[in-house]
Design a protein around this motif. Structure first.
Motif, PDB file in Angstrom:
ATOM      1  N   ASP A   2       0.832  -1.210   0.000  1.00  0.00           N
ATOM      2  CA  ASP A   2       0.000   0.000   0.000  1.00  0.00           C
ATOM      3  C   ASP A   2       0.863   1.255   0.000  1.00  0.00           C
ATOM      4  N   GLN A   3       1.946   1.195   0.771  1.00  0.00           N
ATOM      5  CA  GLN A   3       2.826   2.357   0.874  1.00  0.00           C
ATOM      6  C   GLN A   3       3.522   2.638  -0.454  1.00  0.00           C
ATOM      7  N   ILE A   4       3.987   1.579  -1.122  1.00  0.00           N
ATOM      8  CA  ILE A   4       4.629   1.759  -2.424  1.00  0.00           C
ATOM      9  C   ILE A   4       3.613   2.255  -3.449  1.00  0.00           C
ATOM     10  N   SER A   5       2.392   1.744  -3.393  1.00  0.00           N
ATOM     11  CA  SER A   5       1.353   2.167  -4.339  1.00  0.00           C
ATOM     12  C   SER A   5       1.043   3.649  -4.200  1.00  0.00           C
ATOM     13  N   ASN A   6       1.181   4.176  -2.993  1.00  0.00           N
ATOM     14  CA  ASN A   6       0.938   5.604  -2.772  1.00  0.00           C
ATOM     15  C   ASN A   6       1.980   6.485  -3.458  1.00  0.00           C
ATOM     16  N   GLU A   7       3.121   5.885  -3.821  1.00  0.00           N
ATOM     17  CA  GLU A   7       4.169   6.631  -4.525  1.00  0.00           C
ATOM     18  C   GLU A   7       3.912   6.679  -6.032  1.00  0.00           C
ATOM     19  N   LEU A   8       2.792   6.088  -6.464  1.00  0.00           N
ATOM     20  CA  LEU A   8       2.395   6.049  -7.880  1.00  0.00           C
ATOM     21  C   LEU A   8       3.494   5.462  -8.771  1.00  0.00           C
ATOM     22  N   PRO A   9       3.902   4.225  -8.487  1.00  0.00           N
ATOM     23  CA  PRO A   9       4.949   3.600  -9.306  1.00  0.00           C
ATOM     24  C   PRO A   9       4.383   3.080 -10.622  1.00  0.00           C
ATOM     25  N   THR A  10       5.278   2.728 -11.523  1.00  0.00           N
ATOM     26  CA  THR A  10       4.895   1.998 -12.727  1.00  0.00           C
ATOM     27  C   THR A  10       4.971   0.515 -12.403  1.00  0.00           C
ATOM     28  N   THR A  11       3.867  -0.193 -12.542  1.00  0.00           N
ATOM     29  CA  THR A  11       3.866  -1.624 -12.233  1.00  0.00           C
ATOM     30  C   THR A  11       4.274  -2.409 -13.473  1.00  0.00           C
ATOM     31  N   LYS A  12       5.154  -3.375 -13.269  1.00  0.00           N
ATOM     32  CA  LYS A  12       5.692  -4.170 -14.371  1.00  0.00           C
ATOM     33  C   LYS A  12       5.259  -5.628 -14.305  1.00  0.00           C
ATOM     34  N   GLY A  13       4.188  -5.893 -13.566  1.00  0.00           N
ATOM     35  CA  GLY A  13       3.652  -7.242 -13.539  1.00  0.00           C
ATOM     36  C   GLY A  13       4.197  -8.089 -12.407  1.00  0.00           C
ATOM     37  N   LYS A  14       3.936  -9.379 -12.507  1.00  0.00           N
ATOM     38  CA  LYS A  14       4.318 -10.322 -11.461  1.00  0.00           C
ATOM     39  C   LYS A  14       5.613 -11.046 -11.836  1.00  0.00           C
ATOM     40  N   TRP A  15       6.230 -11.649 -10.826  1.00  0.00           N
ATOM     41  CA  TRP A  15       7.441 -12.422 -11.073  1.00  0.00           C
ATOM     42  C   TRP A  15       7.604 -13.463  -9.972  1.00  0.00           C
ATOM     43  N   ASP A  42       7.429 -16.539  -4.642  1.00  0.00           N
ATOM     44  CA  ASP A  42       6.141 -16.552  -5.346  1.00  0.00           C
ATOM     45  C   ASP A  42       5.331 -15.325  -4.942  1.00  0.00           C
ATOM     46  N   GLY A  43       4.320 -15.020  -5.758  1.00  0.00           N
ATOM     47  CA  GLY A  43       3.447 -13.887  -5.461  1.00  0.00           C
ATOM     48  C   GLY A  43       4.154 -12.555  -5.533  1.00  0.00           C
ATOM     49  N   GLY A  44       5.151 -12.461  -6.413  1.00  0.00           N
ATOM     50  CA  GLY A  44       5.962 -11.249  -6.484  1.00  0.00           C
ATOM     51  C   GLY A  44       5.362 -10.163  -7.357  1.00  0.00           C
ATOM     52  N   GLN A  45       5.720  -8.926  -7.047  1.00  0.00           N
ATOM     53  CA  GLN A  45       5.316  -7.760  -7.823  1.00  0.00           C
ATOM     54  C   GLN A  45       6.559  -6.943  -8.177  1.00  0.00           C
ATOM     55  N   ILE A  46       6.511  -6.285  -9.332  1.00  0.00           N
ATOM     56  CA  ILE A  46       7.624  -5.446  -9.777  1.00  0.00           C
ATOM     57  C   ILE A  46       7.139  -4.004  -9.884  1.00  0.00           C
ATOM     58  N   TYR A  47       7.850  -3.109  -9.199  1.00  0.00           N
ATOM     59  CA  TYR A  47       7.525  -1.683  -9.238  1.00  0.00           C
ATOM     60  C   TYR A  47       8.725  -0.904  -9.759  1.00  0.00           C
ATOM     61  N   GLU A  48       8.440   0.162 -10.511  1.00  0.00           N
ATOM     62  CA  GLU A  48       9.489   1.080 -10.953  1.00  0.00           C
ATOM     63  C   GLU A  48       9.168   2.478 -10.447  1.00  0.00           C
ATOM     64  N   LEU A  49      10.193   3.135  -9.902  1.00  0.00           N
ATOM     65  CA  LEU A  49      10.053   4.488  -9.371  1.00  0.00           C
ATOM     66  C   LEU A  49      11.193   5.352  -9.897  1.00  0.00           C
TER      67      LEU A  49
END
Length: 235
Positions: A21-34, A146-153
């Protein structure tokens, strides 16, 4: 480019949800799961070279082989022997990867393929070791992410990959792989830089590893595998 691995062994569902939730508040670019597979092999101490057979009853040095297969590097395996020698093995073919729109950095060049200059492996390198080199290397552990997410900031300069870590199907913590594409400081300032990032984005408390194989010659994937080996070998 520099990387670091942060392992949060005491992570709870609340900790993980709060961080996302905290990372999402930074408005990142999501690159999918991994996801990833990390395997630990130990060499067969009784596999003695012929030149040592008359003077040794077992191999003079027990070595470990670590293999890392992250899903964002399709059909590729990073290997590390005894924390010193690193290599990357891939089955991806340049022309096929290019058609799929993936980076061709880790792929078999078309010219090599046409001349037969490849490993000839159909499976990933870690599967080959486990199936064909059992007399030399025995698998000790398989750690899965498992259940990974990729964020770019920060305009793509900072990548954060999160993953839940499992050993024998049991949850063992939250792993955060941090990657800085551009870093102008000195190698001995890397830990300080990652500590700043952890504080800035409110990462949960954990064990940070940003060790490298050689501070004078950074190895993009070898250093990453070393960091995984030091972070995950003791869980």
């Amino acid at each position: 480019m520099v990387t670091a691995v942060l392992l949060v062994q005491k992570a709870t569902p609340e900790t993980i949800t709060q961080f996302h939730d905290q990372i999402s508040n930074e408005l990142p670019t999501t690159k999918g799961k991994w996801s990833f597979n990390f395997k630990i092999f130990k060499n067969n101490q009784y596999s003695i070279p012929l030149e040592l057979a008359d003077t040794h009853t077992q191999a003079p040095e027990s070595k470990y082989l670590y293999t890392l297969s992250p899903s964002y590097l399709p059909d590729s395996t990073i290997s590390l022997v005894n924390g010193r020698s690193a290599g990357v093995f891939t089955n991806s073919i340049e022309e096929e990867i290019n058609e799929l729109g993936h980076p061709t950095e880790l792929s078999i060049p078309n010219e090599h393929l046409h001349k037969g200059a490849t490993t000839g492996l159909n499976d990933r390198f870690d599967a080959f070791v486990g199936a064909k080199l059992q007399s030399l290397w025995s698998q000790r552990q398989l750690i899965k992410g498992d259940g990974g997410q990729i964020y770019e900031l920060e305009n793509g300069n900072l990548s954060i990959r999160t993953s839940n870590v499992f050993l024998h199907g049991v949850f063992r913590g939250l792993l955060l792989e941090i990657e800085l594409s551009k870093f102008d400081g000195k190698t001995n300032d890397v830990k300080e830089k990652f500590t700043e990032i952890i504080k800035k984005y409110g990462f949960p408390e954990g064990d940070l590893c940003c060790d490298v194989l050689n501070s004078k010659f950074l190895d993009k994937y070898g250093d990453l595998c070393l960091q995984y080996s030091k972070s995950l070998a003791s869980i």
